[in-house]
Design a protein around this motif. Structure first.
Motif, PDB file in Angstrom:
ATOM      1  N   VAL A   2       0.864  -1.176   0.000  1.00 54.03           N
ATOM      2  CA  VAL A   2       0.000   0.000   0.000  1.00 54.03           C
ATOM      3  C   VAL A   2       0.897   1.222   0.000  1.00 54.03           C
ATOM      4  N   SER A  25      -2.999   3.521  -2.699  1.00 61.77           N
ATOM      5  CA  SER A  25      -3.018   2.614  -3.841  1.00 61.77           C
ATOM      6  C   SER A  25      -2.279   1.337  -3.480  1.00 61.77           C
ATOM      7  N   ILE A  28      -5.166  -3.317  -2.257  1.00 64.28           N
ATOM      8  CA  ILE A  28      -6.066  -3.010  -1.157  1.00 64.28           C
ATOM      9  C   ILE A  28      -7.344  -3.814  -1.264  1.00 64.28           C
ATOM     10  N   SER A  30      -9.552  -3.648   1.627  1.00 64.25           N
ATOM     11  CA  SER A  30     -10.420  -2.677   2.299  1.00 64.25           C
ATOM     12  C   SER A  30      -9.568  -1.730   3.122  1.00 64.25           C
ATOM     13  N   ILE A  31     -10.090  -0.547   3.296  1.00 64.41           N
ATOM     14  CA  ILE A  31      -9.438   0.427   4.176  1.00 64.41           C
ATOM     15  C   ILE A  31     -10.324   0.625   5.391  1.00 64.41           C
ATOM     16  N   ASN A  53     -14.081   3.519   8.338  1.00 61.72           N
ATOM     17  CA  ASN A  53     -14.798   3.059   7.151  1.00 61.72           C
ATOM     18  C   ASN A  53     -16.276   3.395   7.252  1.00 61.72           C
ATOM     19  N   ARG A  71     -13.638  11.687   3.290  1.00 60.95           N
ATOM     20  CA  ARG A  71     -13.059  10.543   2.594  1.00 60.95           C
ATOM     21  C   ARG A  71     -13.867  10.228   1.344  1.00 60.95           C
ATOM     22  N   LYS A  73     -14.390   7.089  -0.645  1.00 64.09           N
ATOM     23  CA  LYS A  73     -14.123   5.653  -0.580  1.00 64.09           C
ATOM     24  C   LYS A  73     -13.771   5.089  -1.952  1.00 64.09           C
ATOM     25  N   ASN A  76     -10.244   5.801  -2.574  1.00 65.94           N
ATOM     26  CA  ASN A  76      -9.321   5.520  -1.467  1.00 65.94           C
ATOM     27  C   ASN A  76      -8.521   6.776  -1.099  1.00 65.94           C
ATOM     28  N   THR A  77      -9.229   7.867  -1.019  1.00 64.23           N
ATOM     29  CA  THR A  77      -8.586   9.151  -0.762  1.00 64.23           C
ATOM     30  C   THR A  77      -9.210   9.819   0.459  1.00 64.23           C
ATOM     31  N   THR A  97      -2.957   5.071   7.277  1.00 63.22           N
ATOM     32  CA  THR A  97      -4.097   4.209   7.024  1.00 63.22           C
ATOM     33  C   THR A  97      -3.904   2.845   7.658  1.00 63.22           C
ATOM     34  N   ALA A  99      -5.216  -0.774   6.734  1.00 58.02           N
ATOM     35  CA  ALA A  99      -5.863  -1.404   5.592  1.00 58.02           C
ATOM     36  C   ALA A  99      -5.704  -2.909   5.637  1.00 58.02           C
TER      37      ALA A  99
END
Length: 123
Positions: A2, A25, A28, A30-31, A53, A71, A73, A76-77, A97, A99
């Motif tokens: 990641v 990036s 991934i 899930s975060i 999340n 966020r 989703k 992923n930012t 993060t 993740a």
């Protein structure tokens, strides 16, 4: 597995605003949490804000009412909108993060830090 890429730091006058961005990036799955920490010279790294999340947020008392974390989703930012900046907000801001990533044998959880972006509040 990641990578975090931060942007948006810079020099701003007291009372001004900045928006930080951090894009994750990699492999991934899930975060779970994304957040921002900061470290001023001579100080320990401290939590600024984090978002789960599920959308729950936490803020340091020193930034409540001035900073807003959000966020995207799908991308992923995570963003940090900083308003009413003060000289004491000057620090290197780090994205963080927690993740879950895919591996060749399954999944594992990990914590990742960005390289940091400098925010300087000065007249």
């Amino acid at each position: 597995q990641v990578q975090l890429v931060e942007s948006g730091g810079g020099l701003v006058q007291p009372g001004g605003s900045l928006r930080l961005s951090c894009a994750a990036s990699g492999s991934i799955f899930s975060i779970n949490v994304m957040g921002w920490y900061r470290q001023a010279p001579g100080n320990q790294r401290e939590l600024v804000a984090r978002i789960t999340n599920g959308g729950s947020t936490n803020y340091a008392d020193s930034v409540k009412g001035r900073f807003t974390i959000s966020r995207d989703k799908a991308r992923n930012t995570v963003y940090l909108q900083m308003n009413g900046l003060k000289p004491e907000d000057t620090a290197v801001y780090y994205c963080n993060t927690e993740a879950t990533v895919r591996t060749s044998t399954g999944y594992r959880s990990l914590e990742v830090w960005g390289r940091g972006t400098l925010v300087t509040v000065s007249s």
